[in-house]
Motif scaffolding. Structure first.
Motif, short mmCIF file in Angstrom:
data_model
loop_
_atom_site.label_atom_id
_atom_site.label_comp_id
_atom_site.label_asym_id
_atom_site.label_seq_id
_atom_site.Cartn_x
_atom_site.Cartn_y
_atom_site.Cartn_z
N CYS A 1 35.50 7.41 15.28
CA CYS A 1 35.09 7.25 16.51
C CYS A 1 35.87 8.49 17.56
O CYS A 1 35.20 8.95 18.57
CB CYS A 1 35.40 5.95 17.45
SG CYS A 1 34.57 4.43 16.79
N HIS B 1 28.61 9.05 11.20
CA HIS B 1 29.29 8.04 11.95
C HIS B 1 28.22 7.24 13.05
O HIS B 1 28.29 5.82 12.94
CB HIS B 1 30.25 8.66 12.77
CG HIS B 1 31.09 7.57 13.55
ND1 HIS B 1 32.05 6.62 12.97
CD2 HIS B 1 31.10 7.23 14.87
CE1 HIS B 1 32.64 6.09 13.97
NE2 HIS B 1 31.94 6.19 15.13
N CYS C 1 28.04 3.20 13.42
CA CYS C 1 28.90 2.67 14.63
C CYS C 1 27.99 2.48 15.83
O CYS C 1 27.53 3.24 16.50
CB CYS C 1 30.07 3.61 14.94
SG CYS C 1 30.99 3.07 16.30
N CYS D 1 29.38 4.10 19.22
CA CYS D 1 29.14 5.44 19.65
C CYS D 1 27.48 5.67 19.53
O CYS D 1 27.19 6.52 20.31
CB CYS D 1 29.83 6.09 18.28
SG CYS D 1 31.39 6.27 18.43
ZN LIG Z 1 32.36 4.84 16.75
#
Ligand SMILES: [Zn+2]
Length: 90
Positions: free
Chosen positions: A33, A63, A67, A70
């Motif tokens: 992150c 990522h 995630c 994000c």
């Molecule tokens: Zn993230």
């Protein structure tokens, strides 16, 4: 002395089966992150410009797939860049 002790413990932890499995399940390119936040505006600008930011930011692209937080930020940033233009925004 306390530092040496901690190092010994973490080496033992890495040897445990559960942690090794956990490590193998994690995509090695995932930048996490913090680094995603650092580069997300560049990534969104490149996306808006029709370029391929996943070539430059491969770890960030990985990522974003794993995630939700994000990925949501990227969507919002992309919308802002497309609506207002990146230069005035940043
Ligand atoms: Zn993230």
């Amino acid at each position: 002395m306390a530092i040496n002790q901690r190092t010994t413990i973490s080496r033992q932890d890495l040897g445990s089966r559960a942690l090794v499995d956990e490590f193998l399940r994690t995509p090695p390119q995932d930048v996490g992150c913090d680094l995603t936040m650092d580069a997300l505006h560049s990534y969104a600008e490149m996306t808006a410009a029709g370029e391929n930011p996943e070539e430059l930011f491969a770890g960030l692209a990985v990522h974003l797939q794993s995630c939700l937080a994000c990925a949501g930020d990227h969507e919002a940033l992309l919308r802002a860049v497309r609506e207002f233009g990146g230069d005035e925004l940043l």
